[in-house]
Design an enzyme around this catalytic site. Structure first.
Site, mmCIF file in Angstrom:
data_model
loop_
_atom_site.group_PDB
_atom_site.id
_atom_site.type_symbol
_atom_site.label_atom_id
_atom_site.label_comp_id
_atom_site.label_asym_id
_atom_site.label_seq_id
_atom_site.Cartn_x
_atom_site.Cartn_y
_atom_site.Cartn_z
ATOM 1 N N GLU A 113 -3.651 28.196 110.645
ATOM 2 C CA GLU A 113 -3.559 28.859 111.916
ATOM 3 C C GLU A 113 -2.787 28.060 112.807
ATOM 4 O OE1 GLU A 113 -6.283 32.147 113.012
ATOM 5 O OE2 GLU A 113 -7.576 30.503 112.627
ATOM 6 N N HIS A 132 -7.655 26.791 119.947
ATOM 7 C CA HIS A 132 -8.207 27.818 119.352
ATOM 8 C C HIS A 132 -9.494 27.613 119.048
ATOM 9 C CE1 HIS A 132 -8.537 30.950 116.835
ATOM 10 N NE2 HIS A 132 -8.624 30.435 115.633
ATOM 11 N N HIS A 134 -13.579 29.760 117.981
ATOM 12 C CA HIS A 134 -14.276 30.872 117.433
ATOM 13 C C HIS A 134 -15.462 31.175 118.421
ATOM 14 C CE1 HIS A 134 -12.427 29.791 113.611
ATOM 15 N NE2 HIS A 134 -11.393 30.439 114.377
ATOM 16 N N HIS A 202 -12.603 37.535 115.868
ATOM 17 C CA HIS A 202 -12.224 36.341 115.517
ATOM 18 C C HIS A 202 -12.407 35.110 116.374
ATOM 19 C CE1 HIS A 202 -8.302 33.993 113.779
ATOM 20 N NE2 HIS A 202 -9.564 32.903 114.043
HETATM 21 ZN ZN LIG Z 1 -9.527 31.020 113.944
#
Ligand SMILES: [Zn+2]
Length: 273
Positions: A113, A132, A134, A202
């Site tokens: 990602e 980023h 979760h 996500h």
């Molecule tokens: Zn992710």
């Protein structure tokens, strides 16, 4: 068998060296962009710290990542190889161009990602750091119609709310990962000029003008989500969120003093010095 293997190795070596002509050479040139040069040691230390802090504060587990724009070239960014953030050291950092092509992967596994980072840097010249994660507390606000709202003064950066990226709208049925430029671009478009974008089913991508902002916002975004869920769970009564004008004033006043105080504390705990 032996010959086939030798031929493969020879071809690989030539490709790596970038000395094949024709289309293969062009592809190699795109895949191995030039380095921007040595990283500022303080920036590198902060990037290591950012990785450790996000793990330490429970924002990432084995998954999730954080990047920073290169100090020498705005068209390069720095991100760990595929690794749990708590384990990241200077030797794990890979340099990328904004198409998320590695400059110096040297066979190391890469985050699938990484396009989240490259495409946001491309779209947002004001952004110099991206996380980023979760965070479980944020997931409900990406999958329901209940908007995440700023509950308290540490979450003024939420402003009037955050956009939600639904990968299904751009890419149909997927494994939910932002694993190519097209999906990364769609995410960056949904982020717009905001400080973060929720990702349906996500997680979240959070941005800032420097690492302490991206990390600090990631921490307080998760806290705000928890506080909001607790407040709503009380049931009954009206909830008074921060007024957009209050959120704006918080941003104007240097957004909680540029996260200097928590950054000093978190970094000391994370690096043990
Ligand atoms: Zn992710």
């Amino acid at each position: 068998m032996y010959l086939a293997r030798r031929e493969f190795l020879t071809r690989s070596t030539l490709l790596t060296a970038g000395i094949l002509f024709g289309p293969a050479r062009l592809i190699t040139a795109q895949q191995t962009p030039a380095s921007a040069g040595p990283i500022d040691p303080t920036l590198l230390e902060d990037l290591i710290a950012a990785n450790r802090i996000l793990a330490q504060e429970g924002i990432v587990d084995a998954f999730g990542h954080v990047s920073v724009r290169h100090n020498r070239n705005p068209n390069r960014f720095l991100l760990s190889r595929s690794l749990a953030p708590a384990l990241v050291t200077a030797a794990d950092i890979i340099e990328y161009d904004l198409d998320s092509n590695a400059v110096n992967a040297n066979g190391r596994a890469q985050y699938s990602e990484r396009f989240i980072h490259g495409e946001i840097y491309k779209a947002r010249p004001d952004v110099n750091a991206v996380t980023h994660c979760h965070s479980a507390s944020l997931i409900p606000f990406g999958v329901t119609s209940v908007p995440l709202r700023p509950m308290y003064h540490m979450a003024g950066f939420i402003g009037e709310g955050l956009p939600i990226f639904d990968i299904r709208k751009t890419a149909g049925m997927t494994d939910m990962l932002v694993s190519d430029s097209q999906k990364g671009r769609a995410l960056a478009q949904t982020l717009g000029n905001k400080t973060a974008v929720l990702m349906r089913g996500h997680g979240v991508a959070v941005v800032g003008p420097a690492l302490p902002f991206a990390v600090g916002r990631s921490v307080y975004l998760e806290l705000n989500a928890r506080v909001q869920a607790q407040t709503m769970a009380l049931g009954g009564g009206q909830i008074t969120y921060l007024d957009p004008e209050e959120a704006r004033k918080i941003m104007e006043s240097g957004e909680n003093r540029s996260y200097e105080r928590p950054w000093e504390l978190w970094k000391k705990k994370a690096l043990g010095k």
